[in-house]
Design a protein around this motif. Structure first.
Motif, PDB file in Angstrom:
ATOM      1  N   TRP A 229       5.427   2.606   0.440  1.00 19.69           N
ATOM      2  CA  TRP A 229       5.844   0.497   0.653  1.00 19.69           C
ATOM      3  C   TRP A 229       6.512  -0.309  -0.500  1.00 19.69           C
ATOM      4  CZ3 TRP A 229       4.845  -0.409   5.287  1.00 19.69           C
ATOM      5  CH2 TRP A 229       3.224  -0.534   5.756  1.00 19.69           C
ATOM      6  N   SER A 232       9.955   1.022   0.583  1.00 17.06           N
ATOM      7  CA  SER A 232      10.301   0.688   1.919  1.00 17.06           C
ATOM      8  C   SER A 232      10.764  -0.817   1.402  1.00 17.06           C
ATOM      9  CB  SER A 232       9.113   0.597   2.595  1.00 17.06           C
ATOM     10  OG  SER A 232       8.892   1.769   3.295  1.00 17.06           O
ATOM     11  N   ILE A 243      11.985  -2.042   7.660  1.00 17.21           N
ATOM     12  CA  ILE A 243      12.514  -0.204   6.939  1.00 17.21           C
ATOM     13  C   ILE A 243      11.695   0.393   7.843  1.00 17.21           C
ATOM     14  CG2 ILE A 243      12.192   1.142   5.389  1.00 17.21           C
ATOM     15  CD1 ILE A 243      14.341  -0.214   5.493  1.00 17.21           C
ATOM     16  N   ILE A 245       9.669   4.335   8.386  1.00 16.60           N
ATOM     17  CA  ILE A 245       9.477   5.540   7.508  1.00 16.60           C
ATOM     18  C   ILE A 245       8.314   6.188   8.780  1.00 16.60           C
ATOM     19  CG2 ILE A 245       8.427   6.813   5.634  1.00 16.60           C
ATOM     20  CD1 ILE A 245       8.861   4.594   3.541  1.00 16.60           C
ATOM     21  N   TYR A 253       4.688   3.807   9.442  1.00 19.33           N
ATOM     22  CA  TYR A 253       5.225   2.445   8.604  1.00 19.33           C
ATOM     23  C   TYR A 253       6.377   1.745   8.693  1.00 19.33           C
ATOM     24  CZ  TYR A 253       1.223   5.204   5.132  1.00 19.33           C
ATOM     25  OH  TYR A 253       0.253   5.210   4.497  1.00 19.33           O
ATOM     26  N   ARG A 262       3.200  -5.378   6.523  1.00 18.11           N
ATOM     27  CA  ARG A 262       2.688  -4.314   6.746  1.00 18.11           C
ATOM     28  C   ARG A 262       2.525  -3.882   8.291  1.00 18.11           C
ATOM     29  NH1 ARG A 262       2.041  -2.410   0.438  1.00 18.11           N
ATOM     30  NH2 ARG A 262       3.870  -3.399  -0.593  1.00 18.11           N
TER      31      ARG A 262
END
Length: 341
Positions: A229, A232, A243, A245, A253, A262
């Motif tokens: 995180w 990101s 972003i 992932i 993510y 998030r």
């Protein structure tokens, strides 16, 4: 350039690479010298949600054009596929050990380990160490400004698959000049390296969503950071609104910089047969979802569903045989598992 221009304005454009794939899946028979490449899989991820796109890539004159014709028959615009004057070695070898482990080197060893005859099309094959990370030198597959058909510049949304550093610098700038509203980009391993840290701000400044595998972002932040995180957030500070992932075991993510949220988007528990192109299919599904809903969580769900379909069989076109209603059912099932953290 293949001259099949449409009178209808394009909503979507996908830029990437086309390959001649030889793939050993986790289970089942290998695919020998078949149609592949990240552009093809991203296009299928988009098609699963009912959309088509203009296709932008470079191939050699020896590339089988019947594969391109197959994409055109599905409604895709191939006029952005530039055929160069020379041959281009677009062979790609992948051997999948499991859903997250893939090998790109030593095809002789992998065919031998599986007790399979070695295919003639791989004689003399040498896998590239990585996608090019040159800051100054165009590669044969690098997309140039002159490759882009004029009608592609009117697209409202563009996804850029892994190509090379120079293509990733050039393309967002060109499309932004023509008021393209959404530009998503999947990272190249060649520049996801600490040595390229200073080059990232101009690369990411005009991106709507930056998509990257966990292994690549960890390599980029090697010695700087270990928390995904935090990584990101550092990349989001360079410009992207989102972003994403693709983690190795925890789904996707999603960092929403604009709304300071998030999300963890699950991976559908598919029976993975061939993970080739799953990340690219995710990107195609995400692009459709974002333009349809302008909701990154919903877009990521649609991307995850597209990826889940592609991995259940071998070959670019496998996913198009999905039963009607299956992708919507999977989206609804996964929606209950999304976590806001």
């Amino acid at each position: 350039m293949i001259s099949e221009l449409s009178d209808n304005p394009l909503r979507f454009v996908i830029a990437g690479r086309l390959n001649r794939d030889t793939v050993i899946p986790i289970f089942g028979e290998p695919q020998i010298d078949g149609f592949g490449g990240n552009l093809a899989y991203a296009a299928i991820g988009l098609k699963l949600w009912g959309e088509i796109a203009g296709l932008l890539a470079r191939v050699g004159q020896d590339f089988p054009l019947d594969w391109v014709a197959d994409m055109a028959s599905l409604g895709f615009d191939p006029s952005g596929i530039r055929i160069t004057d020379s041959d281009m070695d677009l062979r790609r070898f992948i051997a999948h050990e499991d859903a997250v482990t893939a090998h790109y080197q030593n095809p002789i060893q992998h065919f031998s380990d599986r007790g399979l005859p070695f295919p003639r099309n791989l004689l003399g094959y040498q896998a590239p160490r990585s996608l090019s990370s040159s800051r100054t030198t165009l590669q044969p597959f690098s997309i140039q400004i002159s490759d882009i058909p004029p009608n592609y510049l009117e697209a409202s949304a563009v996804h850029i698959c892994p190509i090379d550093y120079l293509s990733h610098i050039i393309l967002p700038s060109i499309f932004r000049q023509y008021q393209t509203g959404t530009i998503t980009l999947t990272s190249c391993p060649g520049y996801m390296d600490p040595a390229f840290w200073q080059e990232l701000p101009p690369l990411l400044s005009e991106i709507t969503a930056f998509i990257t595998p966990e292994a690549e972002i960890r390599n980029l932040f090697l010695g700087r950071q270990t928390d995904l995180w935090a990584m990101s957030e550092a990349l989001a500070d360079l410009g992207p609104e989102y972003i994403i992932i693709q983690t190795e075991s925890l789904g996707y993510y999603l960092l929403d910089r604009v709304n300071e949220r998030r999300w963890v988007i699950p991976q559908y528990p598919s029976n993975a047969v061939d993970p080739t192109g799953s990340g690219d299919a995710f990107a195609g599904g995400f692009l459709v979802g974002y333009r349809e809903h302008y909701d990154p969580m919903e877009a990521a769900l649609m991307g995850s569903v597209a990826a889940s379909v592609v991995v259940e069989g071998t070959g670019v076109f496998f996913g198009l045989d999905v039963m009607p209603g299956l992708i919507d059912a999977r989206r609804e099932a996964m929606r209950q598992l999304v976590r806001l953290i």
